[in-house]
Design an enzyme around this catalytic site. Structure first.
Site, mmCIF file in Angstrom:
data_model
loop_
_atom_site.group_PDB
_atom_site.id
_atom_site.type_symbol
_atom_site.label_atom_id
_atom_site.label_comp_id
_atom_site.label_asym_id
_atom_site.label_seq_id
_atom_site.Cartn_x
_atom_site.Cartn_y
_atom_site.Cartn_z
ATOM 1 N N PRO A 159 -30.444 -45.917 -51.666
ATOM 2 C CA PRO A 159 -29.840 -45.267 -52.772
ATOM 3 C C PRO A 159 -31.055 -44.456 -53.422
ATOM 4 O O PRO A 159 -32.199 -44.762 -53.094
ATOM 5 C CB PRO A 159 -29.306 -46.439 -53.721
ATOM 6 C CG PRO A 159 -29.963 -47.758 -53.207
ATOM 7 C CD PRO A 159 -30.534 -47.340 -51.552
ATOM 8 N N THR A 198 -23.685 -44.260 -48.780
ATOM 9 C CA THR A 198 -22.490 -44.954 -49.403
ATOM 10 C C THR A 198 -22.787 -45.438 -50.933
ATOM 11 O O THR A 198 -24.036 -45.358 -51.375
ATOM 12 C CB THR A 198 -22.173 -46.323 -48.559
ATOM 13 O OG1 THR A 198 -23.370 -47.066 -48.779
ATOM 14 C CG2 THR A 198 -21.713 -45.946 -47.159
ATOM 15 N N GLY A 199 -21.855 -45.497 -51.582
ATOM 16 C CA GLY A 199 -21.972 -45.979 -52.934
ATOM 17 C C GLY A 199 -22.731 -45.085 -53.946
ATOM 18 O O GLY A 199 -22.509 -43.718 -53.656
ATOM 19 N N CYS A 200 -23.541 -45.316 -54.957
ATOM 20 C CA CYS A 200 -24.029 -44.396 -55.979
ATOM 21 C C CYS A 200 -25.315 -43.697 -55.366
ATOM 22 O O CYS A 200 -26.219 -44.402 -55.054
ATOM 23 C CB CYS A 200 -24.324 -45.288 -56.985
ATOM 24 S SG CYS A 200 -24.687 -44.115 -58.553
ATOM 25 N N VAL A 201 -25.021 -42.423 -55.176
ATOM 26 C CA VAL A 201 -26.240 -41.840 -54.762
ATOM 27 C C VAL A 201 -26.391 -40.806 -55.703
ATOM 28 O O VAL A 201 -27.321 -39.549 -55.357
ATOM 29 C CB VAL A 201 -25.808 -41.023 -53.250
ATOM 30 C CG1 VAL A 201 -25.642 -42.009 -52.168
ATOM 31 C CG2 VAL A 201 -24.537 -40.146 -53.137
#
Length: 97
Positions: free
Chosen positions: A57, A94-97
């Site tokens: 991230p 994936t997720g918060c980038v």
């Protein structure tokens, strides 16, 4: 240069097809300018992936490259991990980038 197959988001369908020339050609095909600093980020993200087996991230990546997270966002003018991973031949973040 003939580019390897890419998915609808522009990511390589086969990570092993990546080379530095392929990464630069992908950016050129997308009309995306990769200066030396951005290219260094791409290579450091690949090193992170090789070391940890995952795409970091942005918070972890900024710490890994010892740069301020806000400066990284300002440089890329977008969520930086998407173009970094795309032109680095890495999986989509994936997720918060």
């Amino acid at each position: 240069m003939n580019l390897p197959d890419r998915d609808g988001d522009g990511y390589l369908t086969d990570m092993s097809a990546w080379t530095e020339d392929v990464g630069r050609a992908m950016a050129q095909a997308d009309n995306y300018e990769l200066d030396d600093v951005k290219w260094a980020h791409v290579l450091k993200a690949r090193a992170y992936y090789d070391e940890f087996g995952s795409v970091p991230p942005i918070r972890k990546f900024a710490k890994y490259i010892e740069e301020d997270q806000n400066a990284v966002f300002k440089l890329w003018m977008t969520g930086p991990m998407k173009p970094i991973t795309k032109y680095g031949g890495l999986p989509k973040p994936t997720g918060c980038v």
